[in-house]
Write an enzyme that holds these catalytic residues in place. Structure first.
Site, PDB file in Angstrom:
ATOM      1  CG  ASN A  96      -1.590   1.433   1.356  1.00 34.33           C
ATOM      2  OD1 ASN A  96      -2.736   1.370   0.566  1.00 34.33           O
ATOM      3  ND2 ASN A  96      -0.837   1.890   2.689  1.00 34.33           N
ATOM      4  CB  SER A 149      -3.064   5.900  -8.261  1.00 33.17           C
ATOM      5  OG  SER A 149      -2.957   6.652  -8.947  1.00 33.17           O
ATOM      6  CE1 TYR A 162       2.015   7.534  -6.459  1.00 28.53           C
ATOM      7  CE2 TYR A 162       0.456   8.946  -7.815  1.00 28.53           C
ATOM      8  CZ  TYR A 162       0.834   8.225  -6.873  1.00 28.53           C
ATOM      9  OH  TYR A 162       0.115   6.926  -6.311  1.00 28.53           O
ATOM     10  CE  LYS A 166       0.856   4.586  -7.008  1.00 29.66           C
ATOM     11  NZ  LYS A 166       0.422   3.663  -6.231  1.00 29.66           N
TER      12      LYS A 166
END
Length: 268
Positions: A96, A149, A162, A166
């Site tokens: 997570n 995400s 980011y 992901k």
């Protein structure tokens, strides 16, 4: 007809959760605790991590804690050794933990790039590798969930590192799914929607309001949304699912959407 329920499905199951002290980590821990699972909660924020002992929902189950720096291979290895010492192996791993510091690509340093990928991609790779080996050695099936995400599908200025991470995590999920399938270990991902409080930095009211206008279902992610998807993927009801990503974001990544008001897309 198959009815989805988890009653008794996770009693005594051993669950490792990274980034446990954050908002999604807490919700995930509470969801598994409500099902009677044993929890090993990991986070670098030691004070917030151990404060979780005071959560009434978590006090009902066996809790273990490990302060882990996911940017350091030695700390990740120490977490895996702790799992082996306490449990021999886990039944479920929830990768997570994640970091998001806004940087434009033309301005960010190589060190910033490495720091982002270290937590968002390298750590899930290493921890999955280590804990999967323990499951294999014990000869038992398992379930691994990576928290992805909507940024894996679309990006924005300041978030390119980011989004790239992901997207890489999505392919890592599929790759591990293929390699671990012969051992009965399933690897899937969940992409939660926007939740105020999920960022380390404080979000302004205007920012939250603007985000609401981009969510077709007209609300932000709540305590039951992503955790329910995670429970499903870890349950026997999803025994034929591996290498998949469940998106639980109120439709935000379905396409372009802009409501005239925060509640315009809300459904009864």
């Amino acid at each position: 007809m198959i009815e989805l329920h988890f009653e008794g499905a996770f009693i005594g199951k051993k669950v490792v959760i990274t980034g446990a002290a954050g908002i999604f980590g807490t919700w995930i821990a509470q969801a598994f605790a409500a099902q009677g699972a044993k929890l090993l909660l990991s986070d670098i924020r030691e004070q917030q991590l151990y404060a979780m002992k005071e959560d009434p929902l978590l006090q009902k189950v066996e809790l273990l804690f490990h302060t882990t720096d996911l940017t350091q291979e030695a700390s990740i290895a120490d977490l895996a050794e702790f799992v082996a010492k306490e449990w021999s192996s886990a039944d479920i791993l929830i990768n997570n933990a994640g970091v998001y510091h806004r940087h434009k690509l033309l301005e960010m340093s190589a060190a910033d790039w490495d720091a982002s990928f270290g937590v968002n991609v390298k750590a899930p790779f290493l921890l999955t590798q280590l804990l999967a080996r323990q499951m294999i050695d014990d000869g038992k099936p398992g379930s691994i969930i990576n928290i992805s995400s909507g940024a894996a599908l679309s990006t924005q200025i300041g978030g390119g590192h980011y989004s790239t991470g992901k997207a890489a995590l999505s392919m890592l999920t599929r790759s591990f799914a293929l390699e671990l399938a012969p051992y009965g270990i399933r690897v899937n991902a969940v992409a939660p929607g926007f939740a105020p409080g999920s960022e380390v930095s404080e979000l302004t009211g205007d920012y939250v309001q603007n985000m609401l206008t981009q969510i077709p279902l007209g609300r932000t992610s709540g305590p039951q949304d992503a955790p329910t998807a995670i429970l499903y993927l870890c349950s026997e009801a999803a025994s034929f699912m591996t290498g998949s990503t469940l998106t639980v974001d109120g439709g935000r990544t379905a396409g372009t959407f802009k409501s005239s008001g925060a509640q315009a897309g809300k459904q009864a």
